[in-house]
Design a protein around this motif. Structure first.
Motif, short mmCIF file in Angstrom:
data_model
loop_
_atom_site.label_atom_id
_atom_site.label_comp_id
_atom_site.label_asym_id
_atom_site.label_seq_id
_atom_site.Cartn_x
_atom_site.Cartn_y
_atom_site.Cartn_z
N LEU A 195 0.34 -0.87 -0.28
CA LEU A 195 0.38 0.22 0.06
C LEU A 195 0.77 1.04 -0.01
CD1 LEU A 195 -2.32 -0.91 2.57
CD2 LEU A 195 -2.34 -1.46 0.34
N THR A 196 0.60 2.48 -0.92
CA THR A 196 1.15 4.00 -0.59
C THR A 196 -0.59 4.45 -0.48
OG1 THR A 196 2.97 2.82 -2.52
CG2 THR A 196 2.74 5.17 -1.89
N VAL A 197 0.13 5.36 0.44
CA VAL A 197 -1.06 6.24 0.94
C VAL A 197 -0.64 7.53 0.71
CG1 VAL A 197 -1.28 8.11 2.56
CG2 VAL A 197 -0.81 5.06 3.49
N ASP A 198 -0.76 8.65 -0.38
CA ASP A 198 -0.69 9.74 -1.28
C ASP A 198 -2.13 10.51 -0.76
OD1 ASP A 198 0.08 11.29 -3.13
OD2 ASP A 198 -0.49 10.11 -4.28
N ILE A 199 -2.01 11.23 -1.14
CA ILE A 199 -2.83 12.92 -0.76
C ILE A 199 -3.90 12.58 -2.21
CG2 ILE A 199 -1.48 14.63 -1.14
CD1 ILE A 199 -3.94 13.92 2.41
N THR A 200 -4.69 13.38 -1.79
CA THR A 200 -5.67 14.55 -2.84
C THR A 200 -6.19 15.19 -2.71
OG1 THR A 200 -6.88 13.56 -5.42
CG2 THR A 200 -7.65 13.19 -3.56
N THR A 201 -7.13 15.64 -3.63
CA THR A 201 -7.66 16.93 -3.60
C THR A 201 -8.83 16.53 -3.48
OG1 THR A 201 -7.98 17.66 -5.92
CG2 THR A 201 -6.39 19.06 -4.21
N GLY A 202 -9.85 17.41 -2.11
CA GLY A 202 -11.27 16.94 -2.60
C GLY A 202 -11.69 16.50 -1.34
N ARG A 203 -12.70 16.27 -0.57
CA ARG A 203 -13.35 16.47 0.96
C ARG A 203 -13.96 15.23 0.97
NH1 ARG A 203 -14.32 20.29 4.72
NH2 ARG A 203 -15.46 18.78 5.95
N GLY A 204 -13.30 14.06 1.24
CA GLY A 204 -14.06 13.02 2.01
C GLY A 204 -15.31 12.72 2.74
N SER A 205 -15.77 11.91 3.03
CA SER A 205 -16.97 12.50 4.03
C SER A 205 -16.42 11.66 5.38
CB SER A 205 -17.94 11.41 3.71
OG SER A 205 -17.77 10.09 3.34
N SER A 206 -15.33 11.50 5.37
CA SER A 206 -15.17 10.20 6.74
C SER A 206 -13.83 11.67 7.70
CB SER A 206 -13.71 9.91 6.00
OG SER A 206 -12.10 10.33 6.36
N PHE A 207 -14.05 10.94 8.87
CA PHE A 207 -13.14 11.60 10.13
C PHE A 207 -11.60 11.80 10.21
CE2 PHE A 207 -17.31 9.56 11.33
CZ PHE A 207 -18.22 10.53 11.32
N SER A 208 -11.28 11.52 9.45
CA SER A 208 -9.34 12.18 9.21
C SER A 208 -9.35 13.47 9.18
CB SER A 208 -9.32 11.50 7.96
OG SER A 208 -7.99 11.50 7.83
N LEU A 209 -8.26 14.09 9.98
CA LEU A 209 -7.78 14.84 10.59
C LEU A 209 -7.37 15.73 9.30
CD1 LEU A 209 -5.56 14.31 12.73
CD2 LEU A 209 -7.28 14.90 13.32
N GLU A 210 -7.00 15.36 8.00
CA GLU A 210 -7.19 16.01 6.68
C GLU A 210 -8.55 16.43 5.79
OE1 GLU A 210 -8.50 12.62 4.54
OE2 GLU A 210 -7.63 12.26 6.20
N ILE A 211 -9.41 15.89 6.00
CA ILE A 211 -10.60 16.23 5.18
C ILE A 211 -10.89 18.22 5.29
CG2 ILE A 211 -13.23 16.09 5.36
CD1 ILE A 211 -11.70 13.87 4.64
N PRO A 212 -10.76 18.88 7.17
CA PRO A 212 -10.72 20.04 7.12
C PRO A 212 -10.21 20.67 5.82
CG PRO A 212 -11.30 19.39 9.04
CD PRO A 212 -10.50 17.97 7.82
N LEU A 213 -8.81 20.67 5.01
CA LEU A 213 -8.01 20.90 4.54
C LEU A 213 -8.17 21.27 2.94
CD1 LEU A 213 -4.72 19.70 5.89
CD2 LEU A 213 -5.81 22.09 6.15
N GLY A 214 -8.87 20.39 3.05
CA GLY A 214 -10.08 20.66 1.54
C GLY A 214 -9.23 18.62 1.16
N LEU A 215 -9.18 17.88 1.65
CA LEU A 215 -7.87 17.08 0.66
C LEU A 215 -8.18 15.50 1.80
CD1 LEU A 215 -3.89 18.88 1.63
CD2 LEU A 215 -4.99 18.55 -0.33
#
Length: 126
Positions: A79-99
Motif C-alpha cells: 500500500l502507498t498512502v498518497d493525498i488528493t484534493t477533494g473532501r472525503g466523508s470521513s473523520f480523518s484529520l486532513e478533511i478540513p484542509l480540502g484534501l
C-alpha cells in the motif's frame, strides 16, 4: 525487508502540518465505512484498537493499522498512502484542509513476498 506500507512525499508534507496542530498521529485503513476504503488519520490513541487490528508498519513516524479481516484481503499488496484534493466523508484529520488521503496498491513480487516485514496485532504492542 519489504515494507507493507509506504507514503508519498506529498502525503508526508500533510502529515507534518497535521502533526503540528494535533501532535502524534496514527492511521487506520477504513474497511468501507464512511469514505469507502480510505486511510484515516487520527491523533494517536483517539481510535481504540483491539485484538482484531493489525499494525502493517509505520509511515512518516505514524503507526498504520487495519482490521485483521481486511488484512486477509490486502496481505498480498503493498500500500502507498498518497493525498488528493477533494473532501472525503470521513473523520480523518486532513478533511478540513480540502484534501484526503488515498491508497494506491500493487501486488508484491514473489521475491518481495519472501522478505515481507512482519505484522503485529495491536494487542501485542506494549
Amino acid at each position: 525487508m519489504t515494507e507493507r506500507v509506504l507514503i508519498t512525499d506529498r502525503a508526508t508534507k500533510i502529515i507534518d502540518q497535521l502533526r503540528e496542530k494535533h501532535g502524534e498521529l496514527m492511521f487506520h485503513q477504513s474497511g468501507g465505512c464512511c469514505d469507502g476504503s480510505s486511510p484515516m488519520c487520527f491523533p494517536k490513541g483517539e481510535l481504540m484498537l483491539n485484538e482484531t487490528d493489525v499494525k502493517l508498519g509505520t509511515i512518516h513516524g505514524c503507526n498504520f493499522y487495519m482490521s485483521k479481516d481486511q488484512f486477509e484481503y490486502w496481505k498480498h499488496t503493498q500500500l502507498t498512502v498518497d493525498i488528493t484534493t477533494g473532501r472525503g466523508s470521513s473523520f480523518s484529520l486532513e478533511i478540513p484542509l480540502g484534501l484526503r488521503f488515498v491508497i494506491k496498491s500493487r501486488l508484491f513480487t514473489d521475491e518481495e513476498r519472501e522478505h515481507l516485514e512482519p505484522v503485529e496485532y495491536a494487542s501485542e504492542e506494549a
